[in-house]
Design an enzyme around this catalytic site. Structure first.
Site, mmCIF file in Angstrom:
data_model
loop_
_atom_site.group_PDB
_atom_site.id
_atom_site.type_symbol
_atom_site.label_atom_id
_atom_site.label_comp_id
_atom_site.label_asym_id
_atom_site.label_seq_id
_atom_site.Cartn_x
_atom_site.Cartn_y
_atom_site.Cartn_z
ATOM 1 N N HIS A 54 -0.068 -5.676 -1.771
ATOM 2 C CA HIS A 54 -1.678 -5.614 -0.582
ATOM 3 C C HIS A 54 -1.411 -6.306 0.460
ATOM 4 O O HIS A 54 -2.422 -7.481 1.109
ATOM 5 C CB HIS A 54 -3.082 -5.582 -1.028
ATOM 6 C CG HIS A 54 -3.706 -4.414 -0.568
ATOM 7 N ND1 HIS A 54 -4.800 -3.769 -0.567
ATOM 8 C CD2 HIS A 54 -3.981 -3.947 0.895
ATOM 9 C CE1 HIS A 54 -4.907 -3.131 -0.083
ATOM 10 N NE2 HIS A 54 -4.724 -3.749 1.236
ATOM 11 N N SER A 101 -1.375 3.260 1.455
ATOM 12 C CA SER A 101 -3.151 3.112 1.714
ATOM 13 C C SER A 101 -3.893 2.902 0.686
ATOM 14 O O SER A 101 -4.350 1.499 1.718
ATOM 15 C CB SER A 101 -2.940 5.378 2.202
ATOM 16 O OG SER A 101 -3.208 5.774 1.115
ATOM 17 N N ARG A 102 -4.792 3.503 -0.028
ATOM 18 C CA ARG A 102 -5.777 2.877 -1.028
ATOM 19 C C ARG A 102 -4.898 3.273 -2.019
ATOM 20 O O ARG A 102 -4.640 4.336 -2.474
ATOM 21 C CB ARG A 102 -6.584 3.220 -1.205
ATOM 22 C CG ARG A 102 -7.549 3.255 0.384
ATOM 23 C CD ARG A 102 -7.813 1.199 -0.162
ATOM 24 N NE ARG A 102 -8.647 0.770 1.024
ATOM 25 C CZ ARG A 102 -7.995 -0.302 2.128
ATOM 26 N NH1 ARG A 102 -7.165 0.084 2.353
ATOM 27 N NH2 ARG A 102 -8.922 -1.034 2.534
ATOM 28 N N GLU A 112 -6.416 -3.994 -8.828
ATOM 29 C CA GLU A 112 -6.140 -5.456 -7.553
ATOM 30 C C GLU A 112 -6.520 -6.428 -8.070
ATOM 31 O O GLU A 112 -7.415 -6.344 -8.317
ATOM 32 C CB GLU A 112 -5.483 -4.852 -6.179
ATOM 33 C CG GLU A 112 -4.415 -3.396 -6.088
ATOM 34 C CD GLU A 112 -5.160 -3.117 -4.553
ATOM 35 O OE1 GLU A 112 -5.141 -4.201 -3.779
ATOM 36 O OE2 GLU A 112 -4.466 -2.226 -3.809
ATOM 37 N N ASP A 149 2.566 -1.199 -1.050
ATOM 38 C CA ASP A 149 1.709 -2.357 -1.347
ATOM 39 C C ASP A 149 0.418 -1.969 -1.973
ATOM 40 O O ASP A 149 -0.840 -2.863 -1.577
ATOM 41 C CB ASP A 149 1.726 -1.842 0.354
ATOM 42 C CG ASP A 149 0.976 -3.364 0.934
ATOM 43 O OD1 ASP A 149 1.009 -4.199 0.569
ATOM 44 O OD2 ASP A 149 0.270 -3.416 1.816
ATOM 45 N N GLY A 193 -0.321 -5.154 4.086
ATOM 46 C CA GLY A 193 -0.090 -4.736 4.389
ATOM 47 C C GLY A 193 -0.310 -4.889 5.921
ATOM 48 O O GLY A 193 0.802 -5.329 7.354
ATOM 49 N N SER A 194 -1.567 -5.592 6.240
ATOM 50 C CA SER A 194 -1.517 -6.823 7.592
ATOM 51 C C SER A 194 -1.525 -7.653 7.217
ATOM 52 O O SER A 194 -2.313 -8.831 8.818
ATOM 53 C CB SER A 194 -2.949 -6.226 7.735
ATOM 54 O OG SER A 194 -3.776 -6.664 7.113
#
Length: 322
Positions: A285, A236-237, A266, A261, A287-288
């Protein structure tokens, strides 16, 4: 008639730029850092701003008096100071929906990688350490016929639940601020209170937006509720989890492993203790991050931007600004 002026601060496919160019005069500027005087200078006469992750706060908005819309190329929008945007009647949009399946796929990659020690065993084989067969040190944890607990049953949470139930015969417990009766009926997921989900799940996934209520939602007391062999997943975050508490839980054996992730800072600092732990899978990071999904996100963000600037209502205004 003059076209509205737009600043594009994220590299996007050429066809997306061409679409924006039909309706707007645009300028590309890719700042190395989120803020800075050069970015503010670029925004001084712009009505639209297409970007990802740049902090939209009072300072930026003061420097952009003509700004009407900020379009995020992301689902998350914790970079928006929504109060400041409301004061100046600036629309904020994001890109939900188009990345759900891609993120759900990655979440299951994290679950499987952490459960079956995929990164460790890859290094084990490539490092020439595989000299005996079937040693207990290579044993992992089953995913099938276990219980997955999901904190945050939004669109992505529901797509993960489908994979868990239909692909791995898992039972899915969930906690959400408001119950998702449709998901219970259509998918068969079971609602439970927050602490019950944490205490009774073999795998625990956090999929909540970051806000004042969810900051450090998972902290030391929550890790202490989890099973000793639980595997914790966060996509998520980063700040929804107290990272220090997570590191302590992984180090002291309060939980078995984790797959991450997202992080509080970051990119990760090179001295972050997570980097030295063998029982955590770390991703940057992503995810997408497939080519198709990122292109679809850019196109949706462009459509949001253009609709706002031609006087239509964008379909994906963030909830706090509707």
């Amino acid at each position: 008639m003059n076209k509205p002026k737009v600043l594009i601060a994220k590299k996007i496919p050429s066809y997306v730029e061409e679409y924006i160019g039909k309706y707007c005069d645009y300028e590309n500027y890719y700042p190395e850092e989120n803020q800075g005087k050069f970015l503010l200078e670029k925004l001084c006469d712009k009505e639209g701003f297409l970007q990802s992750g740049i902090k939209i706060d009072d300072e930026l908005l003061k420097s952009a008096p003509n700004l009407k819309v900020v379009s995020n190329i992301s689902v998350g929008y914790n970079n928006f100071d929504t109060d400041a945007m409301k004061k100046r009647n600036v629309i904020g949009t994001h890109t939900p929906g188009v990345l759900n399946d891609t993120v759900a796929d990655l979440i299951f990659a994290l679950i499987l990688s952490a459960a079956r020690k995929v990164p460790q065993l890859d290094s084990y084989v490539k490092g020439g350490k595989w000299d005996v067969m079937d040693h207990p040190s290579v044993f992992g944890k089953d995913v099938h016929h276990t219980t997955l607990g999901i904190i945050g049953m939004g669109r992505i949470g529901q797509d993960v639940a489908k994979r868990a139930m239909y692909g791995f015969d898992m039972e899915v417990l969930y906690y959400n601020r408001t119950r998702k009766y449709d998901a219970e009926k259509n998918l068969g997921v079971k609602y439970a209170e927050f602490d019950h989900v944490l205490a009774n799940s073999d795998y625990i996934l956090v999929m909540v937006p970051l806000n004042d209520e969810t900051y450090h939602l998972i902290d030391e007391p929550q890790f202490n509720l989890m099973k000793k062999d639980a595997i914790f997943i966060n996509a998520s975050r980063g700040a929804t989890v107290n990272e220090k508490a997570l590191i302590k839980a992984l180090t002291e054996g309060s939980i078995l492993a984790a797959g991450l992730d997202v992080y509080e800072q970051e990119p990760l600092d090179k001295h972050n203790p997570l980097l030295k732990l063998s029982n955590v899978v770390l991703l940057p990071h992503v995810g997408s991050a497939t080519e198709k999904t990122r292109c679809d996100m850019a196109m949706l963000a462009a459509e949001n931007l253009v609709k706002a600037l031609v006087g239509e209502v964008p379909p994906n205004i963030v909830p706090e600004l509707k």
